[in-house]
Design a protein around this motif. Structure first.
Motif, PDB file in Angstrom:
ATOM      1  N   LYS A  10       0.727  -1.211   0.013  1.00  0.00           N
ATOM      2  CA  LYS A  10      -0.043  -0.007   0.134  1.00  0.00           C
ATOM      3  C   LYS A  10       0.724   1.307  -0.094  1.00  0.00           C
ATOM      4  O   LYS A  10       2.220   1.179   0.412  1.00  0.00           O
ATOM      5  CB  LYS A  10      -0.902   0.018   1.204  1.00  0.00           C
ATOM      6  N   TYR A  50     -12.457  -2.430  -3.962  1.00  0.00           N
ATOM      7  CA  TYR A  50     -13.117  -2.487  -2.403  1.00  0.00           C
ATOM      8  C   TYR A  50     -14.438  -2.392  -2.258  1.00  0.00           C
ATOM      9  O   TYR A  50     -15.007  -2.020  -1.249  1.00  0.00           O
ATOM     10  CB  TYR A  50     -12.306  -1.328  -1.651  1.00  0.00           C
ATOM     11  N   ILE A 110      -4.546   1.234  11.475  1.00  0.00           N
ATOM     12  CA  ILE A 110      -5.502   0.208  10.970  1.00  0.00           C
ATOM     13  C   ILE A 110      -5.903   0.510   9.309  1.00  0.00           C
ATOM     14  O   ILE A 110      -5.946  -0.337   8.709  1.00  0.00           O
ATOM     15  CB  ILE A 110      -6.855   0.052  11.781  1.00  0.00           C
TER      16      ILE A 110
END
Ligand code: CMP
Length: 139
Positions: A10, A50, A110
């Motif tokens: 990422k 997503y 997160i």
């Protein structure tokens, strides 16, 4: 069984020049990188990838983060690769990730958690074909 899974390094990790370090963790765990490319996702692509999280409160943040810098998409191959890769990545929340996992070593939060991995063999097939043609995968 021999499986393939889709991995994404990422933007928080590519920005910090950690591609090689993340790949080393994968390779030392016995996963083979059988396809790999560095790409800039568009909001449309990230939103489609997503799509299952569309209704989640963090969806907008997730999509804009994933487009904030290049990502490295890759196909990893190995015995039981889907579950094995998830073990090597560690828990989604780095605060809960086990020692030695990618997220324990490198993730920042997160949301900015350095790596993505398919969560089932069925999703792995869908996610691999989202980014790669069969001819681009070279075991
Ligand atoms: P990933 O495996 O890429 O799949 C969905 C992503 O949503 C997940 O990793 C996290 O990075 C992100 N995510 C999950 N929960 C949250 C949250 N509470 N806030 C922001 N992002 C989150």
């Amino acid at each position: 069984a021999l499986e393939r899974t889709l991995s994404i390094i990422k933007p928080d990790a590519t920005r910090r020049n950690l591609t090689g370090k993340v790949n080393t963790v994968f390779e030392e765990a016995g996963l083979r990188i059988v396809a790999q490319k560095r790409i800039q996702l568009t909001e449309k692509q990230a939103g489609a990838f997503y799509e299952v999280h569309k209704e989640r409160p963090f969806f907008g943040e997730l999509v804009s983060f994933m487009c904030s810098a290049p990502v490295v998409v890759q196909v990893l191959e190995g015995e039981n690769a889907v579950a094995h890769h998830r073990e090597v990545m560690g828990a989604t929340n780095p605060a809960e990730a086990a020692e030695g996992t990618v997220r324990k070593l490198y993730a920042q939060s997160i949301g900015e958690n350095s790596v993505h991995g398919s969560d089932s063999l069925e999703n792995a097939k869908r996610e691999i074909s989202f980014f790669f043609a069969e001819t681009e995968i070279l075991p």
